[in-house]
Scaffold this active site. Structure first.
Site: not given
Ligand code: ZN
Length: 272
Positions: A2-3
């Site tokens: 996840p960014e």
């Protein structure tokens, strides 16, 4: 992994369910994620009210009466709202009971995530946030700032962007996408960036992240209703993962190279 947009979307999605609610019960089903969990984690937050929920870089922090509960999603972590009668899924490691209907659950197959509780924001900051650069969507992340930190740096601009000391929460996907929008090759040496390059790049980073958060915002309701499938958003990537496919602008093939051991994608024609 996840960014920032995925983390922000998670926060936006869970917020309305948990804000100003009291933690009825907390259950921990795992001893260790990236690190060992505190043994008294559940007693620290039991019966306390959640008064705020914040994001700092890729951390989500539930703030309450005398506690700060920090989550990091690691490689594969998700935080989701579940109904109380939903059975635990494989890799559900932690849950907070919010009310008769609703639970907040943390799931993480690869266990690189993190859950940590502190009684003070100061000690939490000293432990986790000291070496984190400005938030990319804040005014502190400006073209002047990027120009100043890129002077004398021999590293590729993509590597510089992915270092959280320089700017918080930009990973491989959105660094690649922003460099395409700014028409800058990912392997370009940071010190070679002109003032104009920096202006375009900062603008591109903000716009790419905002768009991804907006997309995520529209899918988060499905994600909660569907009870826990997060996945990545249907953000239509221009270069990321598009090796040998035609560039959306000039039709030449997108190239894939390694920069600092990370796969990087770009158009030789559009990016200089
Ligand atoms: Zn092109």
């Amino acid at each position: 992994m996840p960014e920032l947009p995925e983390v922000q979307t998670t926060l936006n999605g869970i917020k309305k369910f948990i804000l100003n609610k009291r933690i009825k019960k907390c259950d921990v089903y795992v001893k260790k994620l990236r690190w060992e969990l505190q043994k008294d984690l559940s007693t620290r937050i039991n019966n306390a009210k959640i008064t705020d929920i914040r994001r700092k870089a890729k951390y989500i922090i539930l703030c309450g009466e005398n506690f700060y509960l920090l989550f990091h999603l690691g490689m594969t972590g998700t935080l989701r709202i579940a109904k109380k009668n939903n059975e635990l899924k494989k890799h559900d490691h932690f849950e907070i009971e919010i009310n008769k209907k609703c639970l907040l659950r943390f799931n993480d197959p690869r266990k690189f995530g993190m859950i940590y509780c502190s009684h003070s924001w100061k000690s939490l900051s000293e432990r986790f946030f000291l070496n984190i650069g400005p938030e990319p969507l804040s005014n502190n992340f400006s073209s002047e700032y990027l120009f100043s930190i890129s002077r004398n740096k021999n590293v590729a601009i993509k590597t510089l962007l992915m270092n959280a000391k320089n700017v918080a929460g930009i990973g491989n996907i959105y660094a690649s996408e922003a460099l395409f929008v700014a028409k800058i090759r990912p392997q370009k040496k940071s010190k070679k960036l002109s003032k104009n390059n920096c202006k375009n790049l900062v603008r591109a980073i903000k716009s790419v992240l905002k768009k991804a958060i907006e997309k995520g915002g529209s899918s988060i309701n499905d994600y909660i209703n569907a009870d826990g499938r997060s996945g990545y958003f249907q953000y239509d990537f221009k270069v990321y993962g598009r090796t040998s496919l035609p560039c959306h602008i000039c039709q030449s093939n997108i190239l894939q190279i390694k920069i600092n051991q990370r796969s990087s994608f770009y158009c030789r024609n559009c990016q200089k």
